[in-house]
Scaffold this motif. Structure first.
Motif, mmCIF file in Angstrom:
data_model
loop_
_atom_site.group_PDB
_atom_site.id
_atom_site.type_symbol
_atom_site.label_atom_id
_atom_site.label_comp_id
_atom_site.label_asym_id
_atom_site.label_seq_id
_atom_site.Cartn_x
_atom_site.Cartn_y
_atom_site.Cartn_z
ATOM 1 N N PRO A 95 0.692 -1.191 0.299
ATOM 2 C CA PRO A 95 0.040 -0.069 0.014
ATOM 3 C C PRO A 95 1.265 1.360 -0.426
ATOM 4 O O PRO A 95 0.408 2.016 -0.635
ATOM 5 C CB PRO A 95 -0.790 0.026 1.056
ATOM 6 C CG PRO A 95 -1.200 -1.387 1.148
ATOM 7 C CD PRO A 95 0.223 -2.448 0.950
ATOM 8 N N ARG A 96 2.112 1.498 0.846
ATOM 9 C CA ARG A 96 2.457 3.167 0.801
ATOM 10 C C ARG A 96 3.292 3.211 -0.213
ATOM 11 O O ARG A 96 3.849 3.950 -0.416
ATOM 12 C CB ARG A 96 3.679 2.385 1.759
ATOM 13 C CG ARG A 96 4.862 1.322 1.810
ATOM 14 C CD ARG A 96 5.423 2.097 3.255
ATOM 15 N NE ARG A 96 4.787 1.723 4.122
ATOM 16 C CZ ARG A 96 5.323 2.699 5.516
ATOM 17 N NH1 ARG A 96 6.367 2.760 5.605
ATOM 18 N NH2 ARG A 96 4.714 2.032 6.873
ATOM 19 N N LYS A 97 3.592 1.649 -1.633
ATOM 20 C CA LYS A 97 4.547 2.070 -3.179
ATOM 21 C C LYS A 97 3.941 2.411 -3.876
ATOM 22 O O LYS A 97 3.515 2.896 -5.030
ATOM 23 C CB LYS A 97 4.786 1.036 -3.219
ATOM 24 C CG LYS A 97 6.566 1.244 -2.043
ATOM 25 C CD LYS A 97 6.714 -0.322 -2.569
ATOM 26 C CE LYS A 97 8.191 -0.221 -1.766
ATOM 27 N NZ LYS A 97 9.539 -1.078 -1.982
ATOM 28 N N ILE A 98 2.017 2.293 -3.115
ATOM 29 C CA ILE A 98 1.133 2.848 -4.525
ATOM 30 C C ILE A 98 0.533 4.356 -4.981
ATOM 31 O O ILE A 98 0.084 4.982 -3.436
ATOM 32 C CB ILE A 98 -0.588 1.830 -4.170
ATOM 33 C CG1 ILE A 98 0.197 0.616 -4.264
ATOM 34 C CG2 ILE A 98 -1.427 2.612 -4.861
ATOM 35 C CD1 ILE A 98 -1.489 -0.247 -3.614
ATOM 36 N N THR A 99 1.220 4.903 -5.629
ATOM 37 C CA THR A 99 0.901 6.280 -5.702
ATOM 38 C C THR A 99 -0.207 6.852 -6.663
ATOM 39 O O THR A 99 -0.322 8.277 -6.272
ATOM 40 C CB THR A 99 2.019 6.893 -6.855
ATOM 41 O OG1 THR A 99 2.802 6.168 -8.381
ATOM 42 C CG2 THR A 99 3.668 6.610 -5.754
ATOM 43 N N THR A 100 -0.643 6.316 -7.088
ATOM 44 C CA THR A 100 -2.246 6.651 -7.821
ATOM 45 C C THR A 100 -3.377 5.396 -7.771
ATOM 46 O O THR A 100 -2.663 4.195 -7.526
ATOM 47 C CB THR A 100 -1.570 6.225 -9.238
ATOM 48 O OG1 THR A 100 -0.942 7.696 -9.675
ATOM 49 C CG2 THR A 100 -3.242 6.321 -10.192
ATOM 50 N N PRO A 101 -4.056 5.729 -6.518
ATOM 51 C CA PRO A 101 -5.255 5.115 -5.821
ATOM 52 C C PRO A 101 -5.689 4.200 -7.171
ATOM 53 O O PRO A 101 -5.946 4.567 -8.156
ATOM 54 C CB PRO A 101 -6.659 6.115 -5.571
ATOM 55 C CG PRO A 101 -5.379 7.747 -5.933
ATOM 56 C CD PRO A 101 -4.539 7.640 -6.712
ATOM 57 N N PHE A 179 -4.879 2.035 1.866
ATOM 58 C CA PHE A 179 -4.695 0.896 1.182
ATOM 59 C C PHE A 179 -3.813 0.561 -0.208
ATOM 60 O O PHE A 179 -3.471 -0.381 -1.097
ATOM 61 C CB PHE A 179 -5.393 -0.770 1.775
ATOM 62 C CG PHE A 179 -5.541 -0.921 2.786
ATOM 63 C CD1 PHE A 179 -5.070 -1.729 2.835
ATOM 64 C CD2 PHE A 179 -6.719 -0.507 3.750
ATOM 65 C CE1 PHE A 179 -5.363 -2.752 4.544
ATOM 66 C CE2 PHE A 179 -7.174 -0.804 4.683
ATOM 67 C CZ PHE A 179 -6.300 -2.070 6.014
ATOM 68 N N GLY A 180 -4.779 2.114 -0.475
ATOM 69 C CA GLY A 180 -3.445 2.624 -1.854
ATOM 70 C C GLY A 180 -5.241 2.962 -2.797
ATOM 71 O O GLY A 180 -5.070 2.856 -4.217
ATOM 72 N N GLY A 181 -6.615 2.147 -2.235
ATOM 73 C CA GLY A 181 -7.580 2.597 -3.239
ATOM 74 C C GLY A 181 -8.396 3.634 -3.213
ATOM 75 O O GLY A 181 -8.393 4.666 -2.446
#
Length: 559
Positions: A95-101, A179-181
């Motif tokens: 999750p912390r590496k997801i830059t675009t939801p 969570f990057g969502g």
């Protein structure tokens, strides 16, 4: 501890785990057993869910929690716990590496609202979906008597399982960004009874604004013999359940509620089995797998359903939809000895299959005569017409389906409605193998809900059949194609694109119908599914709707 596996939600911090998907061999990051509501125990039994507040310290989210208490038909045993309101989040990247939801799919598990779970072993496995760059949320919700007992009082208003689902959707809106969502790109999905639940959410004031498109596979709210019951019938069953468990205090809702709260969770679950036996003994010709179902609520405050689905389904707002059915849905009727039932009393099969309990006998006989002629002609109903019997049950239990999607496709400001038919028959057609095991080997084809095993990896049934997770070329292709179609829709509302066969899946319109057949290949068909049978049932439903309108305008006198 890997810092990439730590997530901070509004309830507190947690850490998850990393696995490798079974087919694609790509990473999947899972955060499991996250409480989304307080345990529904003691005074919270039969009550709407209350949000879980906060936990202390770092929550271990590497393991799933118990299923909700149920009788497992596959394993012939009781499993689960009453403390079961937990969810799981699966992501394709830390999750912390997801830059675009990323787009989010919230998956309601099937099982008649009486069994099943959102676990990896069941139909909540992320291995086929997550590699297509979406976030998957699965969860458990209260089932059978715990989720759908309805007594029409504040202490037990009904539809608790559906309200659990609303709580999950609210949790997603509040927490999925951690969570990057993308909380503004949520698709609600379900198959069979879970698809009916998705349809209910389209009708409910409690669910408005909590999701943005839907996937409905093999089920909608008009399937009245297995998707919902009337408040009167629900109450009647509550009374019988209490009596089966030893209650002798009459029919007072408050007394019944108080009595049932004194029973252990296992006593209640076993009591549902006693209720099922009671119904079978009093109506032996009627097959009924589920006794407590969604219903309209007589307690208006916080109601999920304010009226019966047939009164609500034509008031919903437009939203992008994928709808589907399986080629031989009716194979599931082999649970009910279909030849004997159809041959012995076709009129009763029609009445029960469409819940036509208020229709007059003359109209019922007229409808039954037409159905008999259409499917069987002058032939005797025996093994030689098994395929026609399967077609009858397919249509009987899903005949109103096209009426619903036609309506959705013609709403003012209508959003696209995409239709597919699942026709593939392979090793992972576990519903066919489990529910239609009494069908002869020559009667092959995809059974009700068979496509679920090609969308989520059904680990428990693979192990039940003592098989290995080996994917041949055909099965791997079907899994790839179907999941690309669905995740394209989850991402953008348009299922086209990606590395698919050379097709263009266009929306369905009543005057220009179209659908995609999912088999070894993807095929576009410029017609409705089962066009001739649709035309027949379109005329039958017009007769039924006209009769129902007459009854509403001129109700029979009270006895």
């Amino acid at each position: 501890m890997d810092e990439d596996l730590i997530v901070t939600t509004k309830q507190g911090k947690l850490y998850g785990s990393k696995t490798i998907t079974v087919l694609h061999k790509t990473p999947c990051y899972s955060f499991c057993g996250i409480p989304y509501a307080k345990p529904p125990l003691d005074n919270l039994r039969f009550m709407p869910p209350e949000p879980f507040e906060k936990w202390r310290g770092l929550l271990n989210a590497t393991k799933e929690k118990d299923d909700c208490l149920q009788y497992s038909h596959f394993f012939n045993m009781y499993i689960g716990s009453e403390d079961c309101l937990y969810l799981n989040v699966h992501t394709p990247e830390p999750p912390r590496k997801i830059t675009t939801p990323k787009p989010v799919m919230v998956l309601i598990h099937p099982g008649g609202n009486a069994w099943g779970s959102g676990s990896r072993d069941s139909l909540g496995n992320p291995d086929f979906l997550v590699p297509h760059d979406v976030i998957l949320v699965t969860f458990n919700f209260r089932l059978h008597v715990f989720g759908f007992l309805s007594l029409g009082i504040q202490q037990c208003p009904g539809n608790m399982g559906l309200k659990d689902q609303v709580m999950v959707l609210r949790w997603v809106q509040e927490n999925i960004s951690s969570f990057g969502g993308d909380p503004n790109n949520v698709t609600l999905s379900g198959c069979s009874a879970a698809s009916c639940d998705v349809h209910f959410h389209l009708m409910s004031p409690l669910s408005k604004g909590l999701f943005h498109r839907v996937i409905m596979q093999s089920g909608f709210a008009g399937n009245s013999n297995w998707s919902y019951i009337t408040p009167e019938l629900s109450y009647e069953r509550a009374v019988i359940l209490a009596q089966e468990l030893g209650f002798k205090g009459g029919t007072s809702a408050r007394k019944i509620c108080s009595f049932l709260k004194t029973k252990t969770a296992m006593e209640l679950t076993e009591g549902v089995g006693k209720l099922k036996s009671h119904i079978k003994n009093t109506n032996p010709e009627k097959y009924e797998a589920v006794q407590f179902l969604p219903t309209s609520e007589t307690v208006s405050e916080g109601a999920f359903l304010t009226a019966l689905p047939r009164d609500l389904m034509y008031t919903i707002e437009p939203i992008p939809i994928v709808c589907s059915m399986v080629r031989k849905e009716g194979l599931i009727a082999f649970c009910t000895k279909p030849i004997e039932t159809v041959r012995g009393n076709l009129e009763k099969v029609v009445r029960d299959g469409l819940s036509l309990y208020n229709i007059d006998d003359k109209t019922l006989k007229h409808i039954t005569k037409k159905i008999r002629a259409f499917y069987f002609g002058n032939r005797e109903i025996n093994d030689a017409v098994l395929e026609d019997i399967v077609n009858l049950f397919t249509d009987l239990w899903f005949c109103e389906w096209y009426d619903m999607i036609n309506y959705m496709a013609t709403l003012p400001g209508a959003q696209p409605v995409y239709v597919y038919e699942f026709a593939f028959y392979g090793k992972f057609n576990y519903q066919r193998r489990a529910y239609a095991e009494n069908a002869p080997d020559w009667l092959v084809g995809a059974c009700h809900a068979d496509d679920t095993s090609y969308v989520t990896y059904y680990k428990a049934l693979i192990e039940l059949f003592r098989e290995q997770a080996v994917f041949d070329e055909r099965e791997a292709k079907v899994i790839k194609n179907l999941n690309i179609l669905l995740t394209n829709f989850v991402k953008t509302g348009d299922p086209n694109g990606g590395t698919l066969d050379e097709i263009v899946w266009r929306p369905h319109y009543p005057d220009d119908p179209s659908h995609v057949v999912v088999d070894d290949n993807l095929t576009v068909v410029n017609s409705r599914i089962n066009e001739k049978r649709f035309q027949f049932w379109d005329e039958i439903m017009k007769v039924i709707y006209a009769c129902e309108r007459r009854l509403k305008e001129n109700p029979p006198p009270s006895p």
